[in-house]
Design a protein around this motif. Structure first.
Motif, mmCIF file in Angstrom:
data_model
loop_
_atom_site.group_PDB
_atom_site.id
_atom_site.type_symbol
_atom_site.label_atom_id
_atom_site.label_comp_id
_atom_site.label_asym_id
_atom_site.label_seq_id
_atom_site.Cartn_x
_atom_site.Cartn_y
_atom_site.Cartn_z
ATOM 1 N N CYS A 108 115.232 63.884 -18.220
ATOM 2 C CA CYS A 108 114.796 62.504 -17.976
ATOM 3 C C CYS A 108 114.941 61.656 -19.237
ATOM 4 O O CYS A 108 114.956 60.433 -19.157
ATOM 5 N N CYS A 109 115.094 62.278 -20.392
ATOM 6 C CA CYS A 109 115.244 61.553 -21.661
ATOM 7 C C CYS A 109 116.691 61.256 -22.004
ATOM 8 O O CYS A 109 116.973 60.674 -23.049
ATOM 9 N N LEU A 110 117.624 61.660 -21.158
ATOM 10 C CA LEU A 110 119.033 61.414 -21.422
ATOM 11 C C LEU A 110 119.425 60.000 -21.028
ATOM 12 O O LEU A 110 118.852 59.422 -20.104
ATOM 13 N N VAL A 111 120.426 59.464 -21.713
ATOM 14 C CA VAL A 111 121.001 58.182 -21.331
ATOM 15 C C VAL A 111 121.759 58.414 -20.036
ATOM 16 O O VAL A 111 122.568 59.341 -19.929
ATOM 17 N N LYS A 112 121.458 57.579 -19.057
ATOM 18 C CA LYS A 112 122.096 57.680 -17.745
ATOM 19 C C LYS A 112 122.878 56.401 -17.479
ATOM 20 O O LYS A 112 122.475 55.334 -17.901
ATOM 21 N N LEU A 113 123.984 56.548 -16.780
ATOM 22 C CA LEU A 113 124.813 55.400 -16.420
ATOM 23 C C LEU A 113 124.915 55.346 -14.909
ATOM 24 O O LEU A 113 125.024 56.383 -14.250
ATOM 25 N N GLU A 114 124.896 54.142 -14.366
ATOM 26 C CA GLU A 114 125.018 53.977 -12.920
ATOM 27 C C GLU A 114 126.301 53.226 -12.604
ATOM 28 O O GLU A 114 126.565 52.167 -13.170
ATOM 29 N N ASP A 142 125.437 63.081 -22.682
ATOM 30 C CA ASP A 142 124.871 64.072 -23.603
ATOM 31 C C ASP A 142 124.153 63.373 -24.754
ATOM 32 O O ASP A 142 123.950 63.934 -25.808
ATOM 33 N N LEU A 143 123.754 62.125 -24.512
ATOM 34 C CA LEU A 143 122.986 61.341 -25.473
ATOM 35 C C LEU A 143 121.539 61.246 -25.002
ATOM 36 O O LEU A 143 121.290 60.981 -23.833
ATOM 37 N N ALA A 144 120.622 61.471 -25.918
ATOM 38 C CA ALA A 144 119.203 61.408 -25.578
ATOM 39 C C ALA A 144 118.538 60.255 -26.336
ATOM 40 O O ALA A 144 119.035 59.789 -27.359
ATOM 41 N N CYS A 145 117.418 59.842 -25.832
ATOM 42 C CA CYS A 145 116.586 58.822 -26.466
ATOM 43 C C CYS A 145 116.375 59.178 -27.938
ATOM 44 O O CYS A 145 116.275 60.359 -28.292
ATOM 45 N N HIS A 146 116.256 58.159 -28.780
ATOM 46 C CA HIS A 146 116.054 58.404 -30.212
ATOM 47 C C HIS A 146 114.739 59.119 -30.509
ATOM 48 O O HIS A 146 114.577 59.699 -31.575
ATOM 49 N N GLU A 192 122.656 65.125 -28.129
ATOM 50 C CA GLU A 192 122.472 64.499 -29.432
ATOM 51 C C GLU A 192 121.503 63.335 -29.257
ATOM 52 O O GLU A 192 121.706 62.479 -28.386
ATOM 53 N N ALA A 193 120.450 63.322 -30.059
ATOM 54 C CA ALA A 193 119.503 62.204 -30.010
ATOM 55 C C ALA A 193 120.142 60.997 -30.694
ATOM 56 O O ALA A 193 120.809 61.124 -31.717
ATOM 57 N N ALA A 226 133.082 58.832 -22.618
ATOM 58 C CA ALA A 226 133.409 60.172 -23.116
ATOM 59 C C ALA A 226 132.158 61.025 -23.283
ATOM 60 O O ALA A 226 132.247 62.251 -23.383
ATOM 61 N N ARG A 227 130.993 60.407 -23.305
ATOM 62 C CA ARG A 227 129.734 61.129 -23.479
ATOM 63 C C ARG A 227 129.135 61.587 -22.152
ATOM 64 O O ARG A 227 128.096 62.238 -22.138
#
Length: 172
Positions: free
Chosen positions: A30-36, A47-51, A128-129, A149-150
């Motif tokens: 749930c902390c990952l960056v999501k795209l719609e 594969d990017l997470a919140c800072h 990766e945060a 690409a992420r």
């Protein structure tokens, strides 16, 4: 006759704050960056997470302050769980909202917070945060290819219980 665990006898709305919080298995998705996708409304994970995400523990570095520090952080509640379509199929909140039980690997079942990682249900060592000053909007405007690409391939099916297929529910 053994007493049944709270998640089998209480609705999400009936749970205490402590019970509610204990449902989180610590997968980190749930902390990952999501795209719609605007056309299909399909949500994909990156594969990017919140800072504020701690990649080792798969937990928020400042959980109590997260809503103040990250304005778009979504607080899960019994109401929001019913509406959010991006929670992973293995998420305890989603499973219980759908009338399913917790998976055998859930820390409340095993008594071991590492069981979620051993089951392969977490993002540990696979994300990766973001830097604290990261702007998803700026990245989308300036480096959409980099952002695309992420996109990561996370399981869209449930993470199965040991020895059971993903679609087999509990009947006990």
């Amino acid at each position: 006759m053994a007493e049944r665990p709270f998640w089998q006898v209480k609705s999400l709305a009936e749970m205490s704050a402590e019970e509610w919080e204990s449902l989180c298995d610590g997968c980190g998705r749930c902390c990952l960056v999501k795209l719609e996708d605007e056309d299909t409304e399909r949500v994909v994970y990156t594969d990017l997470a919140c800072h504020m995400f701690d990649e080792g523990t798969c937990r928020c570095r400042a959980y109590e302050e997260r809503l103040r520090e990250v304005p778009d952080c979504v607080q899960l509640t019994p109401e929001t769980v019913q509406k959010i379509d991006w929670l992973p199929p293995s998420c305890a909140y989603r499973r219980l909202a759908e009338g399913r039980d917790l998976p055998d690997w859930h820390p409340l079942i095993t008594g071991d917070p590492e069981s979620v990682h051993r089951a392969g249900a977490s993002v540990r060592d696979r994300v990766e945060a973001l830097d604290g000053g990261f702007s998803l909007v700026l990245m989308a405007e300036n480096d959409m290819d980099g952002l695309m690409a992420r996109i990561a391939e996370w399981p869209e099916e449930d993470v199965p219980d040991e020895g059971r297929q993903p679609d087999e529910g509990r009947h006990d």
